[in-house]
Scaffold this motif. Structure first.
Motif, PDB file in Angstrom:
ATOM      1  N   THR A  92       0.735  -1.263  -0.152  1.00 32.30           N
ATOM      2  CA  THR A  92      -0.201  -0.146   0.236  1.00 32.30           C
ATOM      3  C   THR A  92       0.898   1.075  -0.500  1.00 32.30           C
ATOM      4  OG1 THR A  92      -0.449   0.294   2.401  1.00 32.30           O
ATOM      5  CG2 THR A  92      -1.451  -0.811   1.283  1.00 32.30           C
ATOM      6  N   ARG A  93       0.340   2.468  -0.674  1.00 32.20           N
ATOM      7  CA  ARG A  93       0.917   3.369  -0.558  1.00 32.20           C
ATOM      8  C   ARG A  93       1.614   3.861   0.831  1.00 32.20           C
ATOM      9  NH1 ARG A  93      -2.140   7.881  -3.331  1.00 32.20           N
ATOM     10  NH2 ARG A  93      -3.398   7.649  -1.394  1.00 32.20           N
ATOM     11  N   GLY A  94       0.927   3.801   1.896  1.00 37.09           N
ATOM     12  CA  GLY A  94       1.019   4.013   3.412  1.00 37.09           C
ATOM     13  C   GLY A  94       2.170   3.590   3.951  1.00 37.09           C
ATOM     14  N   ALA A  95       2.734   2.160   3.266  1.00 37.62           N
ATOM     15  CA  ALA A  95       3.999   1.061   3.949  1.00 37.62           C
ATOM     16  C   ALA A  95       5.156   1.647   2.936  1.00 37.62           C
ATOM     17  CB  ALA A  95       2.884   0.020   3.857  1.00 37.62           C
ATOM     18  N   LEU A  96       4.862   2.171   2.493  1.00 32.93           N
ATOM     19  CA  LEU A  96       5.920   2.347   0.805  1.00 32.93           C
ATOM     20  C   LEU A  96       7.153   2.448   1.426  1.00 32.93           C
ATOM     21  CD1 LEU A  96       6.382   2.090  -2.110  1.00 32.93           C
ATOM     22  CD2 LEU A  96       5.975   4.343  -2.416  1.00 32.93           C
ATOM     23  N   THR A  97       7.754   3.775   2.483  1.00 33.00           N
ATOM     24  CA  THR A  97       8.850   3.973   2.922  1.00 33.00           C
ATOM     25  C   THR A  97       8.754   2.885   4.215  1.00 33.00           C
ATOM     26  OG1 THR A  97       7.413   5.577   4.111  1.00 33.00           O
ATOM     27  CG2 THR A  97       8.017   6.398   2.447  1.00 33.00           C
ATOM     28  N   LYS A  98       8.252   2.190   4.812  1.00 35.24           N
ATOM     29  CA  LYS A  98       8.776   1.587   5.898  1.00 35.24           C
ATOM     30  C   LYS A  98       9.429   0.161   4.913  1.00 35.24           C
ATOM     31  CE  LYS A  98       6.876  -1.138   9.342  1.00 35.24           C
ATOM     32  NZ  LYS A  98       6.124  -1.169  10.812  1.00 35.24           N
ATOM     33  N   THR A  99       7.868  -0.371   4.341  1.00 37.97           N
ATOM     34  CA  THR A  99       8.661  -1.572   3.437  1.00 37.97           C
ATOM     35  C   THR A  99       9.785  -1.774   2.398  1.00 37.97           C
ATOM     36  OG1 THR A  99       6.114  -1.862   3.522  1.00 37.97           O
ATOM     37  CG2 THR A  99       7.210  -3.369   2.466  1.00 37.97           C
ATOM     38  N   LEU A 100       9.314  -0.743   0.979  1.00 40.20           N
ATOM     39  CA  LEU A 100      10.559  -0.837   0.415  1.00 40.20           C
ATOM     40  C   LEU A 100      12.137  -0.986   0.381  1.00 40.20           C
ATOM     41  CD1 LEU A 100      10.581  -1.332  -3.057  1.00 40.20           C
ATOM     42  CD2 LEU A 100      10.602   0.959  -3.364  1.00 40.20           C
TER      43      LEU A 100
END
Length: 221
Positions: A92-100
């Motif tokens: 999800t866009r909200g988790a992008l900076t945490k996951t990618l």
């Protein structure tokens, strides 16, 4: 470089943050993706029309690039469709900076870890033995076994005469499968031949579990 065909402004800001953290640049694709140099990752907006074609093209042009599908909001159906289409990561866009960042770093260390979504692990809880059969264009017939705590994937063809091993008996204690035609036996953990008449073992494939979902790595183990 992280290539992003037509990202929305919020996703673009998040990608720029990821790029700074990982030491890459973001390139917004404004024309055909095959005109760009090879990126480390391609980020595809899954709510955009034509996303599946972008995924297909990216995989065809740059097989070692990580293809990331981004959703503005969770959508299980679209999530599964993106994984089936070849996305190496759906987020999800909200988790992008945490996951990618972490996933991108792992990908760079071992690129090309292409995978195929199999099933939620909860679906095979309490089931032992063969839990799935499939015939993938790259691997041919495969059988997926649940043996003890392990999910194991092997070629489903006996190397002796081509019988389907999944139609034979499997010992759910040790994972030894017996060919239904001529009695050859193989260890589903490592593919080794235990008994002839087959002269060769069988190919194995790695299975990983992430967030309760089992995936087959298409590169053989």
């Amino acid at each position: 470089m992280i290539l992003a065909p037509a990202p929305d402004p919020l996703t673009l800001r998040k990608l720029i943050s990821v790029a700074r953290e990982t030491g890459h640049e973001v390139e917004v694709a404004t024309h055909s993706i095959d005109t760009y140099p090879e990126p480390v990752a391609v980020v595809v907006m899954l709510e955009h029309e034509g996303w599946a074609e972008v995924v297909r093209q990216s995989k065809g042009i740059w097989p070692m690039a990580m293809v990331v599908g981004v959703l503005s909001l969770p959508d299980p159906g679209l999530w599964a469709a993106a994984e089936d289409a070849g996305c190496d990561l759906v987020v999800t866009r909200g988790a992008l900076t945490k996951t990618l960042p972490a996933r991108l770093e792992a990908w760079i260390q071992s690129p090309g870890g292409r995978r195929l979504r199999l099933f939620p692990v909860a679906d095979v809880a309490g089931r032992l033995g063969v839990v799935m059969r499939l015939d993938h264009e790259e691997t041919g017939p495969l059988a997926v076994y649940h043996i003890g705590p392990d999910i194991l994937a092997v070629s489903d063809l006996c190397p002796h005469a081509g019988a389907l091993l999944s139609e034979g008996e499997v010992n759910v204690d040790d994972g030894i499968v017996t060919c239904p035609e001529h009695g050859s036996r193989f260890d589903t953990h490592n593919g080794e031949r235990v008994r002839g008449p087959a002269d060769l073992g069988i190919r194995t494939y790695d299975v990983i579990v992430e967030d309760g979902q089992a995936y087959l790595l298409l590169d053989p183990g």
